[in-house]
Scaffold this motif. Structure first.
Motif, PDB file in Angstrom:
ATOM      1  N   CYS A 108     -25.948 -38.316 -29.773  1.00 22.26           N
ATOM      2  CA  CYS A 108     -26.630 -39.109 -30.807  1.00 22.26           C
ATOM      3  C   CYS A 108     -27.204 -38.230 -31.917  1.00 22.26           C
ATOM      4  O   CYS A 108     -27.361 -38.682 -33.055  1.00 22.26           O
ATOM      5  CB  CYS A 108     -27.756 -39.936 -30.184  1.00 22.26           C
ATOM      6  SG  CYS A 108     -27.206 -41.374 -29.226  1.00 22.26           S
ATOM      7  N   LEU A 109     -27.518 -36.976 -31.596  1.00 20.35           N
ATOM      8  CA  LEU A 109     -28.177 -36.110 -32.580  1.00 20.35           C
ATOM      9  C   LEU A 109     -27.315 -35.868 -33.810  1.00 20.35           C
ATOM     10  O   LEU A 109     -27.835 -35.659 -34.910  1.00 20.35           O
ATOM     11  CB  LEU A 109     -28.553 -34.772 -31.934  1.00 20.35           C
ATOM     12  CG  LEU A 109     -29.584 -34.822 -30.808  1.00 20.35           C
ATOM     13  CD1 LEU A 109     -29.895 -33.422 -30.295  1.00 20.35           C
ATOM     14  CD2 LEU A 109     -30.869 -35.524 -31.262  1.00 20.35           C
ATOM     15  N   THR A 110     -25.990 -35.869 -33.638  1.00 20.71           N
ATOM     16  CA  THR A 110     -25.089 -35.702 -34.785  1.00 20.71           C
ATOM     17  C   THR A 110     -24.256 -36.955 -35.013  1.00 20.71           C
ATOM     18  O   THR A 110     -23.266 -36.926 -35.727  1.00 20.71           O
ATOM     19  CB  THR A 110     -24.153 -34.494 -34.591  1.00 20.71           C
ATOM     20  OG1 THR A 110     -23.416 -34.656 -33.367  1.00 20.71           O
ATOM     21  CG2 THR A 110     -24.938 -33.199 -34.543  1.00 20.71           C
ATOM     22  N   ARG A 111     -24.653 -38.034 -34.373  1.00 22.80           N
ATOM     23  CA  ARG A 111     -24.012 -39.342 -34.495  1.00 22.80           C
ATOM     24  C   ARG A 111     -22.547 -39.326 -34.081  1.00 22.80           C
ATOM     25  O   ARG A 111     -21.742 -40.096 -34.602  1.00 22.80           O
ATOM     26  CB  ARG A 111     -24.190 -39.900 -35.910  1.00 22.80           C
ATOM     27  CG  ARG A 111     -25.596 -40.450 -36.146  1.00 22.80           C
ATOM     28  CD  ARG A 111     -25.825 -40.916 -37.562  1.00 22.80           C
ATOM     29  NE  ARG A 111     -24.848 -41.934 -37.978  1.00 22.80           N
ATOM     30  CZ  ARG A 111     -24.680 -42.315 -39.246  1.00 22.80           C
ATOM     31  NH1 ARG A 111     -25.420 -41.765 -40.203  1.00 22.80           N
ATOM     32  NH2 ARG A 111     -23.794 -43.230 -39.562  1.00 22.80           N
ATOM     33  N   LEU A 112     -22.201 -38.457 -33.137  1.00 21.48           N
ATOM     34  CA  LEU A 112     -20.917 -38.624 -32.467  1.00 21.48           C
ATOM     35  C   LEU A 112     -20.943 -39.939 -31.693  1.00 21.48           C
ATOM     36  O   LEU A 112     -19.917 -40.589 -31.506  1.00 21.48           O
ATOM     37  CB  LEU A 112     -20.645 -37.454 -31.524  1.00 21.48           C
ATOM     38  CG  LEU A 112     -20.292 -36.124 -32.192  1.00 21.48           C
ATOM     39  CD1 LEU A 112     -20.192 -35.020 -31.159  1.00 21.48           C
ATOM     40  CD2 LEU A 112     -18.986 -36.243 -32.972  1.00 21.48           C
ATOM     41  N   ILE A 113     -22.122 -40.302 -31.202  1.00 20.24           N
ATOM     42  CA  ILE A 113     -22.404 -41.639 -30.689  1.00 20.24           C
ATOM     43  C   ILE A 113     -23.485 -42.227 -31.576  1.00 20.24           C
ATOM     44  O   ILE A 113     -24.501 -41.585 -31.835  1.00 20.24           O
ATOM     45  CB  ILE A 113     -22.869 -41.599 -29.218  1.00 20.24           C
ATOM     46  CG1 ILE A 113     -21.712 -41.152 -28.307  1.00 20.24           C
ATOM     47  CG2 ILE A 113     -23.393 -42.955 -28.775  1.00 20.24           C
ATOM     48  CD1 ILE A 113     -22.105 -41.012 -26.848  1.00 20.24           C
ATOM     49  N   GLU A 114     -23.278 -43.440 -32.059  1.00 18.26           N
ATOM     50  CA  GLU A 114     -24.232 -44.071 -32.970  1.00 18.26           C
ATOM     51  C   GLU A 114     -25.431 -44.616 -32.197  1.00 18.26           C
ATOM     52  O   GLU A 114     -25.256 -45.433 -31.282  1.00 18.26           O
ATOM     53  CB  GLU A 114     -23.572 -45.209 -33.746  1.00 18.26           C
ATOM     54  CG  GLU A 114     -22.610 -44.749 -34.827  1.00 18.26           C
ATOM     55  CD  GLU A 114     -23.324 -44.163 -36.034  1.00 18.26           C
ATOM     56  OE1 GLU A 114     -24.569 -44.326 -36.144  1.00 18.26           O
ATOM     57  OE2 GLU A 114     -22.639 -43.548 -36.861  1.00 18.26           O
ATOM     58  N   PRO A 115     -26.643 -44.186 -32.525  1.00 15.74           N
ATOM     59  CA  PRO A 115     -27.825 -44.751 -31.864  1.00 15.74           C
ATOM     60  C   PRO A 115     -27.958 -46.246 -32.161  1.00 15.74           C
ATOM     61  O   PRO A 115     -27.503 -46.726 -33.210  1.00 15.74           O
ATOM     62  CB  PRO A 115     -28.987 -43.964 -32.492  1.00 15.74           C
ATOM     63  CG  PRO A 115     -28.365 -42.697 -33.006  1.00 15.74           C
ATOM     64  CD  PRO A 115     -26.986 -43.087 -33.447  1.00 15.74           C
ATOM     65  N   THR A 116     -28.579 -46.961 -31.244  1.00 17.12           N
ATOM     66  CA  THR A 116     -28.792 -48.400 -31.418  1.00 17.12           C
ATOM     67  C   THR A 116     -30.088 -48.677 -32.171  1.00 17.12           C
ATOM     68  O   THR A 116     -30.194 -49.659 -32.907  1.00 17.12           O
ATOM     69  CB  THR A 116     -28.835 -49.097 -30.041  1.00 17.12           C
ATOM     70  OG1 THR A 116     -27.654 -48.769 -29.316  1.00 17.12           O
ATOM     71  CG2 THR A 116     -28.938 -50.599 -30.184  1.00 17.12           C
ATOM     72  N   GLY A 117     -31.082 -47.822 -31.977  1.00 14.80           N
ATOM     73  CA  GLY A 117     -32.363 -48.033 -32.643  1.00 14.80           C
ATOM     74  C   GLY A 117     -33.192 -46.770 -32.644  1.00 14.80           C
ATOM     75  O   GLY A 117     -32.848 -45.791 -31.982  1.00 14.80           O
TER      76      GLY A 117
END
Length: 379
Positions: A108-117
């Motif tokens: 999530c830190l580099t948005r390889l996975i998109e955070p939900t909130g």
């Protein structure tokens, strides 16, 4: 681009581990580093998988257990309301058992996975608001990831694998090969420049992955359980390599692991995760000395306290002139390191900082610290 040996990590390797992304869009210069601003600042971060995931944070379902959440909503909360800062120059370790959410968090830190909130900034810049060009720049120049699966290109030599991220950045052949050669020496692969990945051991391949991440000179290195597949002796060697590189460069590192001993050895601070939440965040000494709950207490039960607890938390007050002469140790000396000094001295040893005696340690203090007894406060 030819497929890598680890197909599941192909996108991550090209975007992050290699420090690059597919061409397209202008380069965006990195934000100048301000020592007072955290490299990463995370507040209330969530990552939920499943239908209507964006409705879970802040809802009545947010505090449900993992099982209840799945049963009622069909969703899985991999990261739950997580908050922390990563300070410049520190090794920040996120640890937990399989399924705790640690690998999802680092992605999530580099948005390889998109955070939900939640909110996420790097050097004060809103990462969640970045467009594709800004994200590409972040992954190319500011953050590089080293994965458990090396993702090396099998048809390329060690040198060309290390230079791959620089090639994607558009760096000229002569310069990128020169920089790659410097990384070869830095990670101890001299003489192997022209070998291919299939001719290397697992530890050597991981060194290539580390060198590839370093070659693009990122602000922060992200490690996602990079040594999990290595044999114990090779794993220890790679831990020593990370410690050496950090000592020499002072580069900010975020390190993901499920191994407590690895976390204690590498981390300046440790965030211990369970079921997507951080259950305790502190220095290795704080976590071993003052577990936040029974889960953490059970986690650290078998840790040799003498290798983690420092004399700052083992000393007692100096009495009757004990603080004026004799052997000395620094306050961050571990109990294990202080044992020899106390044994040689045959008398209480002064704990000195900036020319001031904070207290003294003797055999009784050290034994009490090992036993987990509360230290006597120094005057």
């Amino acid at each position: 681009m030819p497929a890598t040996p680890a197909a599941a990590d192909t996108t991550e390797t090209t975007e992050t581990a290699a420090g690059a992304a597919p061409a397209g869009g202008p380069a965006v210069p990195a934000v100048p580093a301000d020592p007072a601003v955290p490299v990463f600042s995370v507040r209330g971060l969530w990552k939920v998988f499943g239908p209507g995931a964006d409705k879970i944070p802040g809802s009545a379902h947010a505090n449900l257990s993992a099982r209840e959440l799945r049963e009622r909503t069909g969703c899985t909360a991999a990261v739950r309301d997580v908050s922390f800062d990563v300070h410049r120059g520190e090794v920040f370790v996120v640890m937990g058992l399989s399924g705790s959410g640690k690998s999802t968090l680092v992605r999530c830190l580099t948005r390889l996975i998109e955070p939900t909130g939640g909110t996420l900034t790097m050097d004060g810049e809103d990462v969640l608001a970045m467009d594709r060009a800004h994200l590409r720049d972040l992954r190319r120049h500011r953050a590089s990831m080293v994965f458990q699966h090396f993702g090396l290109l099998p048809h390329r030599t060690v040198l060309d694998n290390i230079a791959y991220g620089l090639e994607i950045q558009g760096v000229g052949r002569a310069e990128r090969r020169a920089r790659a050669a410097a990384m070869v020496e830095k990670v101890g692969l001299t003489g192997m420049e022209h070998r291919r990945p299939g001719q290397l051991s697992g530890g050597q391949q991981q060194r290539v992955g580390l060198a590839r991440a370093l070659a693009v000179d990122p602000e922060v290195l992200l490690f996602d359980e990079p040594f999990s597949a290595l044999d114990p002796l090779i794993r220890r060697d790679m831990q020593e390599e990370v410690i050496r590189l950090h000592r020499e460069e002072g580069r900010t590192m975020v390190f993901i692991t499920h191994d407590l001993n690895e976390a204690l050895r590498l981390g300046d601070r440790i965030a211990l995760m369970r079921d997507g939440r951080i259950v305790q965040l502190g220095t290795p000494e704080e976590i071993v000395s003052s577990p936040a709950d029974d889960y953490v207490r059970d986690f650290v039960r078998d840790v040799p306290r003498e290798q983690v607890v420092t004399v700052r938390n083992a000393m007692r007050s100096a009495e009757d002139g004990e603080g004026r002469s004799g052997e000395t140790v620094a306050p961050d000396t571990t109990v294990a390191e202080a044992v020899g000094t106390v044994a040689r001295s045959g008398a209480p040893v002064r704990v000195m900082e900036d020319g001031r005696c904070l207290g003294v340690v003797d055999a009784g203090c050290l034994l009490a610290a090992i036993a987990g007894e509360k230290a006597v406060a120094a005057r």
